[in-house]
Design an enzyme around this catalytic site. Structure first.
Site, PDB file in Angstrom:
ATOM      1  N   LYS A 207       0.820  -1.213   0.000  1.00 35.34           N
ATOM      2  CA  LYS A 207       0.000   0.000   0.000  1.00 35.34           C
ATOM      3  C   LYS A 207       0.855   1.265   0.000  1.00 35.34           C
ATOM      4  O   LYS A 207       2.063   1.236   0.237  1.00 35.34           O
ATOM      5  CB  LYS A 207      -0.961  -0.013   1.190  1.00 35.34           C
TER       6      LYS A 207
ATOM      7  N   ARG B 109      -3.481 -10.102   5.166  1.00 31.69           N
ATOM      8  CA  ARG B 109      -4.079 -10.136   3.820  1.00 31.69           C
ATOM      9  C   ARG B 109      -3.019  -9.621   2.847  1.00 31.69           C
ATOM     10  O   ARG B 109      -2.625  -8.461   2.920  1.00 31.69           O
ATOM     11  CB  ARG B 109      -5.336  -9.270   3.779  1.00 31.69           C
TER      12      ARG B 109
END
Length: 274
Positions: free
Chosen positions: A221, A255
Site C-alpha cells: 500500500k 491479507r
C-alpha cells in the site's frame, strides 16, 4: 480464537494468511493480471501451495478514487471465478470482498466461505442481516465514506478512540443479529492518510480490546511505497518489514499479495516467540 468456515474450525491463535485475488482491471497493484482462467488458477494454486489459508476474491476495486462498479458487473465478474476455483480446488476457503448483500449471498450459495466487507455493513443495510442468516464468518473494516471520497474524510480528533467506538457499535449490531464469527480490519489506507496509517500501526494492539481477531491489510500500500519513494511493484521488502510489526501488534490474519514471503515472516515471528 477460532472461526467456523464451512464446518472447518480454523484456529487463529496461529497467524494465518489471506491471499489476494483481484479480478478487476484497475486494482492499484495487480489490476488486470488475472483475467483468464489459466492465470487465475495458476495464481490460486501458487497461493495455496505457498501457505494461504484463505483466498480473498474481489471484483470491485477499492483503491482511492476508483470508479464505481455496478452490481450487475460485479456479479458477472465474481461468480464465475468462485465456480472456477472451487471446481479445480474444492477445499479452498474463499473470502468474498464485497459490500453488497446480494453479491454476498450469491457467492456463498456458490460455495464461498466468508464475507470481507470494507464498509462493515454501512453501505448496504441488508448485509449484516444476510450474514446472520447465512451463518458465516464476517470481516468488518473501518472506513469513512466510500472508495470514491474516503480520502477527503481523514479529519480525526483521536483516530484509535474513534475506531474503537466504531467497532463497538458495529460489533453490537452484529451480536444482536446473532453473527458469531467476526474479524475486524482497521482499514489501512481507507479514510486515513499516510501518517495516520503509521500512527494506527503504532497503536494497533489497542484493537485487541474488542476481543476479536484482527486482520491487517497493508500489502504494497501507499503508506509503504510513498514512504520509500517508490511504486507498488517495489514495495515487497517494505511490506514484509511492516508485516512483522503487524504480527507483533496482534494481527491474526495477514491479507497479502505475496503469500510465500508472508509465510516466511510468520514462521520467523513464531520462532521469535517460541
Amino acid at each position: 480464537m477460532t472461526i467456523n468456515c464451512k464446518g472447518n474450525i480454523i484456529s487463529l491463535e496461529q497467524p494465518r494468511i489471506m491471499g489476494i485475488l483481484n479480478v478487476t482491471p484497475d486494482s492499484f497493484f495487480d489490476g488486470g493480471k488475472y483475467q483468464d482462467q489459466h492465470s487465475i488458477l495458476n495464481q490460486v494454486e501458487k497461493m495455496l501451495t505457498d501457505g494461504a489459508t484463505f483466498i480473498d476474491v474481489g471484483a470491485y476495486s477499492t483503491r482511492p478514487g476508483a470508479a464505481e462498479v455496478d452490481e450487475v458487473t460485479e456479479m458477472q465478474r465474481i461468480v464465475p471465478i468462485i465456480d472456477l476455483i472451487l471446481h479445480k480446488f474444492p477445499d479452498t476457503l474463499i473470502s468474498v470482498d464485497t459490500f453488497r448483500s446480494t453479491i454476498a449471498k450469491t457467492c456463498i450459495d456458490h460455495g464461498a466461505a466468508m464475507i470481507n466487507d470494507i464498509s462493515a455493513g454501512m453501505q448496504d443495510n441488508n448485509m449484516l442481516k444476510t450474514v446472520a442468516r447465512l451463518n458465516i464468518p464476517y470481516i468488518m473494516m473501518h472506513m469513512r465514506g466510500t472508495p470514491q471520497n474516503m480520502q477527503q474524510q481523514t479529519d480525526y480528533r483521536d483516530l484509535l478512540k474513534e475506531m474503537l467506538v466504531f467497532f463497538s457499535e458495529r460489533l453490537g449490531v452484529a451480536k444482536s443479529l446473532g453473527i458469531k464469527d467476526v474479524i475486524i480490519d482497521p482499514g489501512f489506507g481507507f479514510a486515513k492518510n499516510r501518517l495516520q496509517n503509521f500512527d494506527l500501526l503504532k497503536q494497533m494492539e489497542l484493537l485487541q480490546m474488542t476481543d476479536r481477531p484482527i486482520l491487517a491489510g497493508i500489502s504494497r500500500k501507499s503508506m509503504i511505497y510513498k514512504t520509500l519513494q517508490t511504486q507498488p511493484d517495489n514495495a515487497l521488502n517494505g511490506t514484509t518489514a511492516l508485516h512483522m510489526v503487524c504480527l507483533q501488534k496482534g494481527a491474526n490474519i495477514l491479507r497479502v499479495h505475496d503469500v510465500r514471503e508472508a509465510w516466511e515472516c510468520i514462521k520467523l515471528y513464531e520462532q521469535l516467540n517460541a
